[in-house]
Design a protein around this motif. Structure first.
Motif, short mmCIF file in Angstrom:
data_model
loop_
_atom_site.label_atom_id
_atom_site.label_comp_id
_atom_site.label_asym_id
_atom_site.label_seq_id
_atom_site.Cartn_x
_atom_site.Cartn_y
_atom_site.Cartn_z
N UNK A 38 0.86 -1.18 0.00
CA UNK A 38 0.00 0.00 0.00
C UNK A 38 0.90 1.23 0.00
N UNK A 39 0.80 2.04 -1.05
CA UNK A 39 1.60 3.25 -1.15
C UNK A 39 0.70 4.46 -1.02
N UNK A 40 1.33 5.60 -0.74
CA UNK A 40 0.59 6.85 -0.59
C UNK A 40 1.41 7.86 0.17
N UNK A 41 1.00 9.10 0.11
CA UNK A 41 1.69 10.17 0.81
C UNK A 41 1.46 10.07 2.32
N UNK A 42 2.32 10.74 3.08
CA UNK A 42 2.11 10.82 4.53
C UNK A 42 0.74 11.43 4.80
N UNK A 43 0.02 10.83 5.75
CA UNK A 43 -1.31 11.33 6.09
C UNK A 43 -2.42 10.83 5.20
N UNK A 44 -2.10 9.94 4.26
CA UNK A 44 -3.13 9.43 3.34
C UNK A 44 -4.04 8.40 3.98
N UNK A 217 -5.15 7.58 -1.01
CA UNK A 217 -5.16 9.03 -1.08
C UNK A 217 -6.39 9.54 -0.35
N UNK A 218 -6.17 10.40 0.65
CA UNK A 218 -7.28 10.97 1.43
C UNK A 218 -8.21 9.90 1.98
N UNK A 219 -7.63 8.79 2.44
CA UNK A 219 -8.41 7.73 3.08
C UNK A 219 -9.06 6.76 2.13
N UNK A 220 -8.88 6.95 0.82
CA UNK A 220 -9.51 6.07 -0.17
C UNK A 220 -8.47 5.13 -0.75
N UNK A 221 -8.74 3.82 -0.63
CA UNK A 221 -7.84 2.79 -1.14
C UNK A 221 -8.24 2.39 -2.55
#
Length: 229
Positions: A38-44, A217-221
């Motif tokens: 699972x990848x994403x920015x910090x806080x995602x 991103x923003x809580x959406x997988x």
């Protein structure tokens, strides 16, 4: 025949921090021996989702199932036993106990599960040997390098042959050479045991080693699909 049945799943999972949605309608299916990144920015929300899947954070709605059983149906004692006996964990900075030796740190999950000390240390020695750490077993964390410490953390996560390992930025504190070596050993040993791995990372090169990739991103997988071999 290798068992590749589903071991862990999330269906419509939401996580709230107050009125803020950290995870929204997450869907995931993980099979034995599979590595999912699972990848994403910090806080995602990716680490929050990881801890939901591990039964550490309670979900606001939706369901997480392990081996067909809903985590929501388990009490605190049962969840603690599940995390102790069937799950393994690897963190960015290893989180080794400084007062314990390398072999004692590695054997800790077995000792917590009630295994005799001699048996636990023998099992720890076997895993350490497979990870090239046999000659360090008597040292303490302050006496080994960062890359070696992370290998010990990997050994500890796998020594009790868990069904699932949850890895939160396991190579984030390492240089590229050590990161590659640790990841290679980790995934090889996990797959040989049939252990499923959920791997949270910022590093796209680390994620590329997974069987299945997701982005958050923003809580959406969002599922990116299975990585071509």
């Amino acid at each position: 025949m290798i068992d590749t049945s589903e071991v862990l799943s999330a269906n419509g999972v939401d996580l709230l921090y107050g009125e803020t949605s950290a995870v929204r309608n997450a869907q995931i299916s993980l099979h034995r021996g599979e590595v999912a990144a699972i990848t994403g920015q910090s806080g995602s929300g990716k680490s929050s989702l990881l801890y939901c899947l591990a039964g550490v954070l309670p979900v606001a709605c939706g369901e997480i199932r392990f081996e067909g059983h809903s985590l929501g149906s388990l009490n605190d004692e049962e969840l603690s036993a599940l995390r102790r006996e069937r799950f393994g964990f690897v963190f960015q900075y290893g989180e080794l106990l400084p007062e314990l030796t390398v072999e004692e740190n590695t054997a800790l999950p077995l000792r917590l599960a009630g295994r005799r000390k001699a048996d636990a240390l023998a099992a720890a020695g076997e895993v350490l040997g497979r990870l090239g750490l046999a000659d360090l077993h008597r040292r303490r964390p302050s006496q080994i390098s960062g890359g070696q410490s992370q290998r010990v953390a990997v050994a500890r996560s796998l020594v009790h042959k868990p069904a699932v390992v949850f890895a939160d930025e396991p190579t984030g504190s390492l240089d590229s050479s050590n990161a590659t070596a640790v990841l290679e050993e980790f995934l090889t040993l996990a797959r040989s045991q049939g252990t499923a791995v959920v791997l949270v990372t910022h590093d796209t090169q680390v994620a590329a080693r997974a069987d299945t990739r997701y982005t958050m991103c923003d809580g959406i997988l969002t599922a990116q699909g299975r990585v071509a071999s």
